[in-house]
Design an enzyme around this catalytic site. Sequence first.
Site, PDB file in Angstrom:
ATOM      1  N   LYS A 144       0.830  -1.207   0.000  1.00 18.86           N
ATOM      2  CA  LYS A 144       0.000   0.000   0.000  1.00 18.86           C
ATOM      3  C   LYS A 144       0.867   1.262   0.000  1.00 18.86           C
ATOM      4  O   LYS A 144       0.635   2.182  -0.783  1.00 18.86           O
ATOM      5  CB  LYS A 144      -0.917  -0.040   1.242  1.00 18.86           C
ATOM      6  CG  LYS A 144      -1.869   1.122   1.364  1.00 18.86           C
ATOM      7  CD  LYS A 144      -3.123   0.732   2.136  1.00 18.86           C
ATOM      8  CE  LYS A 144      -2.941   0.668   3.632  1.00 18.86           C
ATOM      9  NZ  LYS A 144      -2.948   2.007   4.274  1.00 18.86           N
ATOM     10  N   GLY A 180      -4.859   8.129   5.631  1.00 18.30           N
ATOM     11  CA  GLY A 180      -3.930   9.100   6.213  1.00 18.30           C
ATOM     12  C   GLY A 180      -2.762   9.381   5.285  1.00 18.30           C
ATOM     13  O   GLY A 180      -2.290  10.518   5.177  1.00 18.30           O
ATOM     14  N   ARG A 238      -8.251  12.780  12.636  1.00 16.80           N
ATOM     15  CA  ARG A 238      -6.827  12.451  12.819  1.00 16.80           C
ATOM     16  C   ARG A 238      -5.986  13.731  12.740  1.00 16.80           C
ATOM     17  O   ARG A 238      -6.288  14.634  11.977  1.00 16.80           O
ATOM     18  CB  ARG A 238      -6.394  11.406  11.784  1.00 16.80           C
ATOM     19  CG  ARG A 238      -7.147  10.087  12.028  1.00 16.80           C
ATOM     20  CD  ARG A 238      -6.720   9.010  11.089  1.00 16.80           C
ATOM     21  NE  ARG A 238      -5.330   8.644  11.294  1.00 16.80           N
ATOM     22  CZ  ARG A 238      -4.672   7.804  10.497  1.00 16.80           C
ATOM     23  NH1 ARG A 238      -5.274   7.270   9.454  1.00 16.80           N
ATOM     24  NH2 ARG A 238      -3.423   7.500  10.742  1.00 16.80           N
ATOM     25  N   ASP A 250       2.402  -0.792  12.322  1.00 20.15           N
ATOM     26  CA  ASP A 250       1.083  -1.278  11.894  1.00 20.15           C
ATOM     27  C   ASP A 250       0.825  -2.725  12.329  1.00 20.15           C
ATOM     28  O   ASP A 250      -0.298  -3.219  12.215  1.00 20.15           O
ATOM     29  CB  ASP A 250       0.944  -1.160  10.366  1.00 20.15           C
ATOM     30  CG  ASP A 250       0.855   0.302   9.936  1.00 20.15           C
ATOM     31  OD1 ASP A 250       0.462   1.150  10.752  1.00 20.15           O
ATOM     32  OD2 ASP A 250       1.190   0.592   8.769  1.00 20.15           O
TER      33      ASP A 250
HETATM   34  C1  S3P Z   1       2.473   4.990   6.387  1.00 17.80           C
HETATM   35  C2  S3P Z   1       3.083   5.432   7.527  1.00 17.80           C
HETATM   36  C3  S3P Z   1       2.655   5.058   8.891  1.00 17.80           C
HETATM   37  C4  S3P Z   1       1.705   3.858   8.864  1.00 17.80           C
HETATM   38  C5  S3P Z   1       0.671   3.971   7.795  1.00 17.80           C
HETATM   39  C6  S3P Z   1       1.325   4.079   6.431  1.00 17.80           C
HETATM   40  C7  S3P Z   1       2.993   5.451   5.084  1.00 17.80           C
HETATM   41  O1  S3P Z   1       1.978   6.148   9.465  1.00 17.80           O
HETATM   42  O2  S3P Z   1       1.103   3.696  10.116  1.00 17.80           O
HETATM   43  O3  S3P Z   1      -0.148   2.827   7.814  1.00 17.80           O
HETATM   44  O4  S3P Z   1       2.648   4.881   4.034  1.00 17.80           O
HETATM   45  O5  S3P Z   1       3.780   6.413   5.085  1.00 17.80           O
HETATM   46  P1  S3P Z   1       2.790   7.327  10.228  1.00 17.80           P
HETATM   47  O6  S3P Z   1       3.636   8.014   9.237  1.00 17.80           O
HETATM   48  O7  S3P Z   1       1.729   8.239  10.783  1.00 17.80           O
HETATM   49  O8  S3P Z   1       3.557   6.635  11.296  1.00 17.80           O
END
Ligand code: S3P
Length: 430
Positions: free
Chosen positions: A22, A94, A122, A315
């Site tokens: 992802k 996010g 968030r 995660d």
């Molecule tokens: C991600 C970073 C992580 C992770 C999210 C995916 C990314 O979040 O928890 O599932 O693809 O950069 P954070 O950057 O908030 O730690």
Amino acid sequence: MAKTKVVPARRIRGEYVPPGDKSISHRLAILGSLAHGVTRIHHYCPGEDFRSTLRCLKTLCVPIRVSRDTVEIYGQGLYTYRDTGDVLDAGNSGTTIRLLAGVMAGQPFTSCLTGDDSLRNRPMRRVIYPLSLMGAQVEARKGNYPPLIIRGGPLRPIRYVLPVASAQVKSAILLAGLFARGVTEVVEPVPSRNHTEHLLQAYGARIDVADGVIRVEGGHPLRAFGDYVVPGDISSAAYFIVAAVLLPDSDLVIRNVNLNETRTGILDVIQRMGGRIEVLERRRVRGEWVGDIRVRHSPLRGTRIGRDMIGRVIDELPLVALLGSQAEGVTVVRNARELRVKETDRIAAIVQNCRALGIAIEEKPDGFIVEGPQRIRGGTVQSFGDHRMVMTFSIAGLLSQEGVEIENSEVVGISYPSFFEDLHRLVEPA
Ligand code: S3P
């Protein structure tokens, strides 16, 4: 709203190919949209979150063609997004909203980024603050929550020491840095996933990484390199890995999984607990380690997850609660306050669901403590709208005496729509 029951299993065996990563899929689409030329993303992440990134890019009039196994992004350069006035809807993702915030900060127009109920709660100050230092004007609900209104424009480079270990924040600043005149520096006290850095390199950006400091020089065009086969997502594979370690007589070979050292914390944790994981083959593809691994059942002992490890297993921490409940002795997860601001408050969700299944677990402000081995009775759990809760407690169902019913299990589609089919295919019922 779907409800899924996962019944007790005897073992898990066979060969498993996880869906495309992802994090890498998001980054390829975004960087591809800013580069000159076509980016063909093969074996892309099938989840809703990646669709959200594509939807936002389409809203910005980036030409995109989607087929069953490939997404083609026709990038035309750094300043070719079109200002349609339409809202950029990041859905539940996010990564989409935070990375795009960095890009939109550099665009010569105003944009509005938002998302679903979960995403709108968030924290965004972590990206708003550094982007404001670079010269963007960003407004947010209560100064911290989406929708974000970003008045983009010319940016200045900054040197920024990350106060929280976050790949999303790091990436937002690096992407904004592409639009700044001069060298933007991000200092990372503890490592987080570094796919953005690898891909910036692949797209010919002027980037340099040394001793936890990432430097990117803005104002230079990116060049597309054509095809990219996305490796399997270790965060999706983790559920199958943990099932194989915990179910007696299991033996699972996992093909073509991403083994980037910033992502393999879960393998280190399991090995430290005494689990048997072998790397069968490993190769490097555009900076990313990819390989095949074999996982077999083994008895485990409790462990303590240190601060340095958290970013590499962030995660997968819900799964560590499950591993801890089945291991001999105490497992401690601390310094993981970030879990409280994920798709849901994951510390509260883990604790509530574990207790609903008869697993004793102690909640801490920044983590949890669990002592094992414990029997998992089974029962009903909530998804809390969080795909990782659905998958974690499905694995609990395999280990349980009576099975586990998961409410609102359809949210699994955020990252892994075929999760239940894949599980069903590999698991032998008890
Ligand atoms: C991600 C970073 C992580 C992770 C999210 C995916 C990314 O979040 O928890 O599932 O693809 O950069 P954070 O950057 O908030 O730690």
